[in-house]
Design a protein around this motif. Structure first.
Motif, PDB file in Angstrom:
ATOM      1  N   GLN A 170      48.590  76.613  19.487  1.00 16.81           N
ATOM      2  CA  GLN A 170      47.442  77.508  19.569  1.00 16.81           C
ATOM      3  C   GLN A 170      46.234  76.685  19.159  1.00 16.81           C
ATOM      4  O   GLN A 170      46.300  75.903  18.203  1.00 16.81           O
ATOM      5  N   HIS A 171      45.140  76.863  19.859  1.00 17.28           N
ATOM      6  CA  HIS A 171      43.940  76.088  19.575  1.00 17.28           C
ATOM      7  C   HIS A 171      42.796  77.025  19.222  1.00 17.28           C
ATOM      8  O   HIS A 171      42.646  78.077  19.843  1.00 17.28           O
ATOM      9  N   LYS A 172      42.016  76.646  18.228  1.00 19.12           N
ATOM     10  CA  LYS A 172      40.798  77.385  17.883  1.00 19.12           C
ATOM     11  C   LYS A 172      39.632  76.526  18.326  1.00 19.12           C
ATOM     12  O   LYS A 172      39.586  75.330  18.003  1.00 19.12           O
ATOM     13  N   MET A 173      38.713  77.133  19.074  1.00 18.21           N
ATOM     14  CA  MET A 173      37.585  76.364  19.605  1.00 18.21           C
ATOM     15  C   MET A 173      36.386  77.245  19.839  1.00 18.21           C
ATOM     16  O   MET A 173      36.511  78.470  19.955  1.00 18.21           O
ATOM     17  N   MET A 174      35.253  76.594  19.913  1.00 16.29           N
ATOM     18  CA  MET A 174      34.018  77.288  20.255  1.00 16.29           C
ATOM     19  C   MET A 174      34.026  77.603  21.754  1.00 16.29           C
ATOM     20  O   MET A 174      34.662  76.912  22.546  1.00 16.29           O
ATOM     21  N   GLY A 175      33.282  78.622  22.106  1.00 15.85           N
ATOM     22  CA  GLY A 175      33.180  79.006  23.499  1.00 15.85           C
ATOM     23  C   GLY A 175      32.649  77.897  24.383  1.00 15.85           C
ATOM     24  O   GLY A 175      33.026  77.793  25.553  1.00 15.85           O
ATOM     25  N   SER A 176      31.790  77.046  23.835  1.00 17.99           N
ATOM     26  CA  SER A 176      31.250  75.938  24.629  1.00 17.99           C
ATOM     27  C   SER A 176      32.361  74.972  25.045  1.00 17.99           C
ATOM     28  O   SER A 176      32.353  74.446  26.163  1.00 17.99           O
ATOM     29  N   VAL A 177      33.347  74.760  24.171  1.00 21.67           N
ATOM     30  CA  VAL A 177      34.486  73.891  24.503  1.00 21.67           C
ATOM     31  C   VAL A 177      35.372  74.582  25.540  1.00 21.67           C
ATOM     32  O   VAL A 177      35.788  73.966  26.528  1.00 21.67           O
ATOM     33  N   LEU A 178      35.629  75.872  25.334  1.00 16.12           N
ATOM     34  CA  LEU A 178      36.416  76.642  26.294  1.00 16.12           C
ATOM     35  C   LEU A 178      35.752  76.619  27.672  1.00 16.12           C
ATOM     36  O   LEU A 178      36.421  76.402  28.690  1.00 16.12           O
ATOM     37  N   ALA A 179      34.452  76.789  27.713  1.00 16.28           N
ATOM     38  CA  ALA A 179      33.718  76.762  28.984  1.00 16.28           C
ATOM     39  C   ALA A 179      33.867  75.402  29.663  1.00 16.28           C
ATOM     40  O   ALA A 179      34.005  75.321  30.883  1.00 16.28           O
ATOM     41  N   GLY A 180      33.853  74.323  28.880  1.00 16.15           N
ATOM     42  CA  GLY A 180      34.035  72.983  29.434  1.00 16.15           C
ATOM     43  C   GLY A 180      35.418  72.791  30.033  1.00 16.15           C
ATOM     44  O   GLY A 180      35.570  72.179  31.094  1.00 16.15           O
ATOM     45  N   ILE A 181      36.445  73.339  29.365  1.00 12.69           N
ATOM     46  CA  ILE A 181      37.806  73.254  29.891  1.00 12.69           C
ATOM     47  C   ILE A 181      37.900  74.010  31.209  1.00 12.69           C
ATOM     48  O   ILE A 181      38.458  73.512  32.192  1.00 12.69           O
ATOM     49  N   VAL A 182      37.333  75.209  31.244  1.00  6.53           N
ATOM     50  CA  VAL A 182      37.367  76.019  32.468  1.00  6.53           C
ATOM     51  C   VAL A 182      36.606  75.325  33.596  1.00  6.53           C
ATOM     52  O   VAL A 182      37.052  75.306  34.741  1.00  6.53           O
ATOM     53  N   GLU A 183      35.479  74.721  33.264  1.00  7.41           N
ATOM     54  CA  GLU A 183      34.686  74.018  34.282  1.00  7.41           C
ATOM     55  C   GLU A 183      35.464  72.828  34.859  1.00  7.41           C
ATOM     56  O   GLU A 183      35.424  72.567  36.057  1.00  7.41           O
ATOM     57  N   THR A 184      36.181  72.112  34.006  1.00  8.03           N
ATOM     58  CA  THR A 184      36.907  70.914  34.427  1.00  8.03           C
ATOM     59  C   THR A 184      38.242  71.231  35.089  1.00  8.03           C
ATOM     60  O   THR A 184      38.581  70.655  36.125  1.00  8.03           O
ATOM     61  N   TYR A 185      39.019  72.144  34.482  1.00  8.06           N
ATOM     62  CA  TYR A 185      40.392  72.390  34.925  1.00  8.06           C
ATOM     63  C   TYR A 185      40.585  73.729  35.629  1.00  8.06           C
ATOM     64  O   TYR A 185      41.646  73.969  36.210  1.00  8.06           O
ATOM     65  N   GLY A 186      39.607  74.619  35.529  1.00  7.70           N
ATOM     66  CA  GLY A 186      39.729  75.946  36.128  1.00  7.70           C
ATOM     67  C   GLY A 186      40.427  76.926  35.198  1.00  7.70           C
ATOM     68  O   GLY A 186      41.038  76.543  34.191  1.00  7.70           O
ATOM     69  N   TRP A 187      40.333  78.199  35.554  1.00  4.75           N
ATOM     70  CA  TRP A 187      40.946  79.249  34.734  1.00  4.75           C
ATOM     71  C   TRP A 187      42.470  79.144  34.708  1.00  4.75           C
ATOM     72  O   TRP A 187      43.119  79.658  33.793  1.00  4.75           O
ATOM     73  N   GLU A 188      43.063  78.488  35.691  1.00  6.17           N
ATOM     74  CA  GLU A 188      44.531  78.369  35.696  1.00  6.17           C
ATOM     75  C   GLU A 188      45.044  77.530  34.529  1.00  6.17           C
ATOM     76  O   GLU A 188      46.228  77.578  34.206  1.00  6.17           O
ATOM     77  N   ALA A 189      44.182  76.771  33.875  1.00  5.21           N
ATOM     78  CA  ALA A 189      44.584  75.989  32.700  1.00  5.21           C
ATOM     79  C   ALA A 189      44.610  76.840  31.427  1.00  5.21           C
ATOM     80  O   ALA A 189      45.124  76.399  30.401  1.00  5.21           O
ATOM     81  N   ILE A 190      44.072  78.057  31.486  1.00  5.42           N
ATOM     82  CA  ILE A 190      44.008  78.932  30.314  1.00  5.42           C
ATOM     83  C   ILE A 190      45.049  80.034  30.450  1.00  5.42           C
ATOM     84  O   ILE A 190      45.035  80.806  31.399  1.00  5.42           O
ATOM     85  N   HIS A 191      45.961  80.097  29.484  1.00  3.45           N
ATOM     86  CA  HIS A 191      46.967  81.162  29.482  1.00  3.45           C
ATOM     87  C   HIS A 191      46.402  82.401  28.803  1.00  3.45           C
ATOM     88  O   HIS A 191      46.589  83.523  29.260  1.00  3.45           O
ATOM     89  N   GLU A 192      45.711  82.188  27.682  1.00  2.00           N
ATOM     90  CA  GLU A 192      45.180  83.282  26.890  1.00  2.00           C
ATOM     91  C   GLU A 192      43.976  82.779  26.106  1.00  2.00           C
ATOM     92  O   GLU A 192      43.996  81.656  25.621  1.00  2.00           O
TER      93      GLU A 192
END
Length: 59
Positions: free
Chosen positions: A32-54
């Motif tokens: 489980q990872h704790k992160m700021m929304g800016s980091v989450l947004a970067g992951i989504v931008e790079t890898y897409g929503w399919e990289a996020i389970h929850e």
């Protein structure tokens, strides 16, 4: 995961579906990872929503 509006200044508890690289580190799906929304947004931008389970806001 279904997309939603990410608040970049909020904190999130995130589970990912596959390994992703963030800056100089790698996040693994077994943790489980704790992160700021800016980091989450970067992951989504790079890898897409399919990289996020929850992703749940903290606090």
């Amino acid at each position: 995961m279904k997309s939603f509006k990410i608040k970049e200044d909020a904190k999130y508890r995130v589970l990912i579906t596959r390994p992703v690289t963030v800056e100089a580190g790698q996040l693994l799906p077994r943790d489980q990872h704790k992160m700021m929304g800016s980091v989450l947004a970067g992951i989504v931008e790079t890898y897409g929503w399919e990289a996020i389970h929850e992703a749940d806001p903290l606090g």
